[in-house]
Design a protein around this motif. Structure first.
Motif, short mmCIF file in Angstrom:
data_model
loop_
_atom_site.label_atom_id
_atom_site.label_comp_id
_atom_site.label_asym_id
_atom_site.label_seq_id
_atom_site.Cartn_x
_atom_site.Cartn_y
_atom_site.Cartn_z
N TYR A 122 -7.73 5.45 -0.60
CA TYR A 122 -9.23 4.83 -0.92
C TYR A 122 -9.24 3.59 -0.29
N PHE A 123 -8.43 2.54 -0.69
CA PHE A 123 -8.42 1.14 -0.11
C PHE A 123 -7.47 1.16 0.80
N PRO A 124 -7.95 0.20 2.00
CA PRO A 124 -6.82 -0.17 3.09
C PRO A 124 -5.83 -1.02 2.45
N GLU A 125 -4.58 -1.14 2.93
CA GLU A 125 -3.59 -1.53 2.53
C GLU A 125 -3.57 -3.16 2.21
N VAL A 127 -6.33 -4.64 1.20
CA VAL A 127 -7.30 -4.86 0.09
C VAL A 127 -6.20 -4.36 -1.25
N TRP A 128 -5.51 -3.58 -0.86
CA TRP A 128 -4.79 -2.88 -2.08
C TRP A 128 -3.59 -4.15 -2.33
N ASP A 129 -3.10 -4.93 -1.39
CA ASP A 129 -2.12 -6.02 -1.69
C ASP A 129 -2.56 -7.08 -2.59
N GLU A 130 -3.94 -7.35 -2.17
CA GLU A 130 -4.85 -8.51 -2.62
C GLU A 130 -5.48 -8.16 -4.06
N MET A 131 -5.24 -6.89 -4.38
CA MET A 131 -6.07 -6.49 -5.76
C MET A 131 -5.26 -7.02 -6.88
N PRO A 132 -5.96 -7.68 -7.81
CA PRO A 132 -5.36 -8.09 -8.99
C PRO A 132 -4.58 -7.00 -9.74
N LYS A 133 -3.41 -7.07 -10.26
CA LYS A 133 -2.48 -5.89 -11.08
C LYS A 133 -2.65 -6.62 -12.66
N TYR A 134 -3.04 -5.82 -13.32
CA TYR A 134 -2.81 -6.27 -14.84
C TYR A 134 -1.76 -5.54 -15.41
#
Length: 134
Positions: A122-125, A127-134
């Motif tokens: 769903y997300f481009p790579e 965007v996925w790499d810049e998403m915050p991971k909790y």
């Protein structure tokens, strides 16, 4: 904890309403989904003559609830002729909702017990790499 439950694990942003929503989410979307198959197994082991009655009664109950829901949709609809067709889908909608319950259970268990997220398309790579991971 996963993205869905990030406010519970972050005490700086913790709100009591989030905690209540988390508990209700666990009860209604995970516990009750897991209890029914266990109940069916116990009924099959101890009183196997009731298993077909319970399965048919469950199917009829869900079908009746779907009919009721679709009838309410038709009642409040602007285009009743178009929406009346949904009533015909009520008997098979149970199978679709059963599939969704199984998928939802898998998603909740995965979200609760995995520390690493599953990458989806769903997300481009970037965007996925810049998403915050909790």
């Amino acid at each position: 904890m996963g993205r869905l439950l990030r406010n519970i694990s972050n005490f700086k942003k913790f709100q009591f309403g989030d905690f209540c929503a988390f508990i209700l989410d666990i009860i209604f979307n995970l516990a009750l989904l897991l209890v029914f198959p266990i109940y069916l197994v116990l009924v099959y082991v101890y009183t196997p003559q009731l298993i077909w009655f319970i399965l048919v009664a469950t199917y009829l109950f869900y079908t009746f609830m779907n009919l009721w829901q679709f009838a309410i949709v038709v009642y409040f609809s602007d285009d009743r002729k178009r929406d009346f067709v949904f009533i015909l889908y009520a008997p098979i909608f149970f199978i679709y909702s059963l599939y969704l319950k199984i998928a939802r259970t898998f998603a909740y268990v995965t979200e609760l017990f995995r520390k690493q997220y599953l990458r989806d398309g769903y997300f481009p790579e970037k965007v996925w790499d810049e998403m915050p991971k909790y």
